[in-house]
Scaffold this active site. Sequence first.
Site, short mmCIF file in Angstrom:
data_model
loop_
_atom_site.label_atom_id
_atom_site.label_comp_id
_atom_site.label_asym_id
_atom_site.label_seq_id
_atom_site.Cartn_x
_atom_site.Cartn_y
_atom_site.Cartn_z
N HIS A 98 0.83 -1.21 0.00
CA HIS A 98 0.00 0.00 0.00
C HIS A 98 0.87 1.26 0.00
O HIS A 98 0.60 2.21 -0.74
CB HIS A 98 -0.92 0.01 1.21
N HIS A 153 0.86 -3.92 9.26
CA HIS A 153 2.25 -3.78 8.84
C HIS A 153 3.12 -3.33 10.00
O HIS A 153 2.69 -2.55 10.86
CB HIS A 153 2.38 -2.74 7.71
#
Length: 242
Positions: free
Chosen positions: A152, A201
């Site tokens: 992302h 993440h």
Amino acid sequence: MKFDFHPAHLVAFARREIGVLSIVFAIALALLAFLGLADEVMEGETGAFDEALLLALRTSTDTHDPLGPRWLEQAAGDITALGGVTVLALITLGAIGFLLADGKPRTAMLVIASVGGGTLLSTLLKLGYARPRPDLVPHGVEVYTASFPSGHALGAAVVFLTLGGLLSWSQPSRRIKIYILSMAVVLTILVGVSRVYLGVHWPTDVLAGWAIGAAWALAWSGIALVVARRSRPAPPGEGPAG
């Protein structure tokens, strides 16, 4: 043959060359940052930093509960979608359609190459490093791929920074240029931060995604700049005899 170098031409030439050198320097710094992070991650040197920052975004009594009110978690979910494949693909297709309608097929091809290549790069890096996702806190959204680097963060940097650079070049006003580039940077940062906030993440995944994504976007922006210069007619006095 007469060579007539006017001071204005020399200044313009110096600015162009400084611009190219600045891009090359920025790419080198971003690549060095990525390689340094990757090396530290693979050696396990970033564990304490990653865990501390991830837990700092959770309430001290419940790791299932991100900091802040419920609406902030919902907003993070909305923001993180801006870096998803579907949204980035729609934005890219919209930009390509606009460029084709505006009679700029070369620039459209550069956007395709930049975004398509960036997507492939992200996939290969994830497969190569194969870092597991964080298991320290629950994930706020579904995830299916490896963790390093953040796809992302990388994708947002590639798309938003590339398109921001292309859009800013077409604007004569310096303030508008700065505004467009600032918005591209802000969106890229928000997407990356949302990934850590949602617990999908490690912070170093996002930092690495920003670094390699920025390097990729800068490289293709530099290519677009060179192509634009070569296709632009030389002003009077700047041709071979000027």
